[in-house]
Design a protein around this motif. Structure first.
Motif, PDB file in Angstrom:
ATOM      1  N   ALA A  62       3.222   8.665   4.359  1.00 27.79           N
ATOM      2  CA  ALA A  62       2.100   8.576   5.295  1.00 27.79           C
ATOM      3  C   ALA A  62       0.763   8.512   4.571  1.00 27.79           C
ATOM      4  N   GLU A  63       0.597   9.317   3.533  1.00 26.04           N
ATOM      5  CA  GLU A  63      -0.675   9.342   2.809  1.00 26.04           C
ATOM      6  C   GLU A  63      -0.872   8.060   1.998  1.00 26.04           C
ATOM      7  N   LEU A  64       0.201   7.538   1.420  1.00 27.26           N
ATOM      8  CA  LEU A  64       0.096   6.258   0.710  1.00 27.26           C
ATOM      9  C   LEU A  64      -0.274   5.141   1.678  1.00 27.26           C
ATOM     10  N   ALA A  65       0.244   5.215   2.903  1.00 27.14           N
ATOM     11  CA  ALA A  65      -0.122   4.226   3.921  1.00 27.14           C
ATOM     12  C   ALA A  65      -1.610   4.305   4.241  1.00 27.14           C
ATOM     13  N   ASP A  66      -2.143   5.537   4.289  1.00 28.42           N
ATOM     14  CA  ASP A  66      -3.580   5.711   4.544  1.00 28.42           C
ATOM     15  C   ASP A  66      -4.415   5.109   3.412  1.00 28.42           C
ATOM     16  N   VAL A  67      -3.981   5.337   2.180  1.00 29.06           N
ATOM     17  CA  VAL A  67      -4.682   4.752   1.033  1.00 29.06           C
ATOM     18  C   VAL A  67      -4.681   3.235   1.150  1.00 29.06           C
ATOM     19  N   GLN A  68      -3.533   2.678   1.502  1.00 30.95           N
ATOM     20  CA  GLN A  68      -3.420   1.222   1.610  1.00 30.95           C
ATOM     21  C   GLN A  68      -4.323   0.678   2.719  1.00 30.95           C
ATOM     22  N   GLU A  69      -4.440   1.404   3.821  1.00 30.36           N
ATOM     23  CA  GLU A  69      -5.308   0.964   4.920  1.00 30.36           C
ATOM     24  C   GLU A  69      -6.774   0.945   4.480  1.00 30.36           C
ATOM     25  N   VAL A  70      -7.190   1.954   3.710  1.00 30.57           N
ATOM     26  CA  VAL A  70      -8.571   1.983   3.216  1.00 30.57           C
ATOM     27  C   VAL A  70      -8.799   0.833   2.234  1.00 30.57           C
ATOM     28  N   ILE A  71      -7.813   0.567   1.383  1.00 31.20           N
ATOM     29  CA  ILE A  71      -7.925  -0.554   0.446  1.00 31.20           C
ATOM     30  C   ILE A  71      -8.080  -1.866   1.213  1.00 31.20           C
ATOM     31  N   HIS A  72      -7.320  -2.032   2.279  1.00 31.56           N
ATOM     32  CA  HIS A  72      -7.438  -3.233   3.113  1.00 31.56           C
ATOM     33  C   HIS A  72      -8.857  -3.365   3.659  1.00 31.56           C
ATOM     34  N   ALA A  73      -9.423  -2.241   4.128  1.00 30.51           N
ATOM     35  CA  ALA A  73     -10.765  -2.276   4.702  1.00 30.51           C
ATOM     36  C   ALA A  73     -11.819  -2.607   3.644  1.00 30.51           C
TER      37      ALA A  73
END
Length: 298
Positions: A62-73
């Motif tokens: 879940a936390e890695l997914a959050d990191v990836q979402e911020v990277i996308h943004a």
């Protein structure tokens, strides 16, 4: 009763609706480009720390997914294609490799005028240059000053990193009343974890401590303090996780020196004879002492 609390952080689009669904409210405003970029960077750091603190496999995913979402943004606001990021990643893997071999670098050397040399000199914050202090070839008698100096250093360290340093102990021959010693106060610090300590240890450098990495002992963080007048070493700080067996070894050898006069004399003779050698260097001197300690404790 309604709880009123402070948020002050970048928020996902559907979060206000979640508050409303539970009878609450979340005040928000729309960020401009500069503000959004700044808050994305802060959010990335926040999510990375949560990756570090994840307690289970599901939490980590879940936390890695959050990191990836911020990277996308961050990529989107800077008009960067995700495919370009992946291409850059693959190019670096081809040129430099990945992390599959789990290599951990300690001390490096490089000619100063090479590409890597110039790169390292341009970033001293991440690559502190090491200038070895000269070997002090004298042993001095304990006058009580070393104990007072240790007390000052100990208090400073504990005040600088109170959340990450469990204890600081005075070790080695400067603790002894009846044995000559190099005028270098040796200390061992027990830290909560190497991860926490590594993330915050730069605070010690602001207090005059110079980082020397593991310095031949795995999972140690070794620091030295120099005399500002003559450049000689006046203190060594050995940092280990509080459960590391090396802490017990340092303390055990110190106690053996205090209790065994024959061992003190043998250790003094070894250090004196080594320091008289013209070829003696800080590295060779330390290696000789380490071998003696290991033999004594075995």
């Amino acid at each position: 009763m309604l709880l009123k609390f402070l948020c002050e952080k970048l928020t996902r689009d559907n979060t206000p609706k979640r508050y409303q669904a539970e009878g609450g409210n979340l005040e928000t405003r729309t960020l401009n480009d500069a503000e959004f970029s700044r808050e994305l960077h802060k959010k990335l750091l926040e999510e990375v720390y949560e990756v570090i603190e994840a307690k289970s496999q599901d939490d980590l995913v879940a936390e890695l997914a959050d990191v990836q979402e911020v990277i996308h943004a961050i990529a989107k606001i800077n008009s960067i294609k995700l495919s370009d990021i992946e291409s850059s990643r693959l190019q670096k893997v081809a040129e430099r490799g990945s992390f599959s071999q789990r290599l951990y670098s300690t001390i490096g050397t490089i000619p100063e005028n090479t590409h890597l040399g110039l790169y390292i000199q341009a970033d001293p914050h991440h690559y502190p240059l090491i200038h070895d202090a000269p070997l002090n070839h004298t042993l001095e008698t304990n006058t009580g000053a070393w104990k007072r100096f240790f007390g000052e250093l100990r208090n400073d360290i504990l005040n600088t990193l109170p959340e990450y340093v469990v204890s600081v102990m005075h070790i080695g021959t400067t603790t002894l009343q009846k044995a000559p010693a190099q005028p270098i106060v040796d200390m061992v610090a027990a830290v909560t974890s190497l991860l926490d300590f590594d993330l915050h240890s730069k605070a010690l450098m602001k207090h005059g401590w110079l980082a020397r990495g593991e310095n031949k002992i795995a999972n140690r963080r070794f620091f030295v303090k120099l005399d500002t007048h003559n450049g000689k070493e006046v203190a060594h700080l050995h940092c280990f996780e509080h459960t590391d067996a090396h802490i017990k070894k340092f303390v055990q050898f110190t106690n053996m020196l205090k209790e065994n006069s024959e061992l003190r004399e043998e250790y003094t003779h070894l250090r004196e004879s080594t320091l008289k050698e013209a070829s003696a260097t800080p590295t060779s001197y330390q290696a000789t002492k380490t071998a003696f300690i290991e033999k004594t404790l075995s």
